[in-house]
Motif scaffolding. Structure first.
Motif, short mmCIF file in Angstrom:
data_model
loop_
_atom_site.label_atom_id
_atom_site.label_comp_id
_atom_site.label_asym_id
_atom_site.label_seq_id
_atom_site.Cartn_x
_atom_site.Cartn_y
_atom_site.Cartn_z
N UNK A 44 18.03 13.78 -52.79
CA UNK A 44 18.58 12.61 -53.50
C UNK A 44 17.72 12.23 -54.71
N UNK A 45 16.45 12.63 -54.72
CA UNK A 45 15.54 12.30 -55.82
C UNK A 45 15.53 13.35 -56.93
N UNK A 74 26.61 21.55 -53.89
CA UNK A 74 27.20 20.37 -53.28
C UNK A 74 27.37 20.51 -51.76
N UNK A 75 27.42 21.72 -51.26
CA UNK A 75 27.59 21.96 -49.83
C UNK A 75 26.23 22.08 -49.15
N UNK A 76 26.13 21.54 -47.96
CA UNK A 76 24.87 21.58 -47.22
C UNK A 76 24.78 22.84 -46.36
N UNK A 77 23.55 23.14 -45.95
CA UNK A 77 23.26 24.23 -45.04
C UNK A 77 22.38 23.66 -43.94
N UNK A 78 22.69 23.97 -42.70
CA UNK A 78 21.90 23.49 -41.57
C UNK A 78 20.83 24.54 -41.24
N UNK A 79 19.55 24.15 -41.37
CA UNK A 79 18.44 25.05 -41.07
C UNK A 79 17.55 24.37 -40.05
N UNK A 80 17.45 24.95 -38.86
CA UNK A 80 16.66 24.40 -37.75
C UNK A 80 17.04 22.95 -37.46
N UNK A 84 20.02 20.79 -45.37
CA UNK A 84 19.37 21.22 -46.61
C UNK A 84 20.42 21.51 -47.67
N UNK A 85 19.99 21.45 -48.93
CA UNK A 85 20.83 21.80 -50.05
C UNK A 85 20.10 22.83 -50.89
N UNK A 86 20.81 23.88 -51.28
CA UNK A 86 20.20 24.95 -52.07
C UNK A 86 20.13 24.53 -53.54
N UNK A 87 18.95 24.69 -54.15
CA UNK A 87 18.78 24.44 -55.58
C UNK A 87 18.46 25.76 -56.25
N UNK A 88 18.92 25.90 -57.49
CA UNK A 88 18.65 27.08 -58.30
C UNK A 88 17.76 26.65 -59.45
#
Length: 173
Positions: A44-45, A74-80, A84-88
């Motif tokens: 969010x920051x 914009x789509x989230x990924x569930x890790x453990x 999380x959200x992937x940034x490039x």
């Protein structure tokens, strides 16, 4: 058709290719970028175009390179169990990078200059949420009094901005 460099082959001369098996990897090694997963609390920051400092394990922590956030998925990924959200991230001046190298990123979220900062551990918060710091009243015998402070943003290295309650050159416990 596209230009690139074959970076991996998984087939030998004379072997039959199978429909669902990868036989080679073609990569554009001249336009590398980084991807990282940022948890939902921190994403969010982060803003597009935010500057990023990059270090690569292969080149040592003292070699710092620049980059910027290009995209936040914009789509989230569930890790453990954590969202999380992937940034490039782009790489401004690339050293001799190879695909798959380990990188470390420091993303600049906000920046202020000319502010008063003290160690976060020097701020005491009571049950009511009131923040105080111990201001030295007698430097020779190190007596102190608790004075109310107003904290601003938290910075790197365990430091917190003080917006009221202390002034420059005040000695604290």
């Amino acid at each position: 058709p596209t230009a690139g460099t074959i970076t991996k082959t998984d087939i030998k001369l004379g072997e039959l290719a199978q429909a669902s098996k990868e036989i080679m990897v073609l990569q554009d090694v001249d336009n590398l970028y980084l991807e990282a997963n940022i948890n939902e609390v921190n994403v969010a920051n982060i803003n597009i175009e935010a500057p990023v400092e990059l270090t690569f394990d292969a080149f040592g922590a003292e070699n710092i390179f620049g980059g910027k956030i290009l995209k936040i998925d914009p789509a989230s990924t569930l890790i453990s169990g954590v969202v999380n959200y992937k940034v490039t991230v782009s790489i401004d001046s690339s050293p001799t990078l190879r695909p798959g190298m380990t990188a470390n990123m420091t993303i600049l979220v906000r920046e202020k200059s000319g502010i008063l900062m003290i160690p976060t551990r020097a701020i005491i918060t009571d049950k009511a949420g009131k923040k105080t710091a111990r201001l030295i009243t007698n430097p020779k015998i190190k007596t102190y009094k608790e004075t109310e402070v107003a904290a601003g943003m938290e910075g790197d290295g365990g430091l917190t901005e003080i917006t009221a309650g202390l002034k420059e050159n005040d000695e604290i416990v």
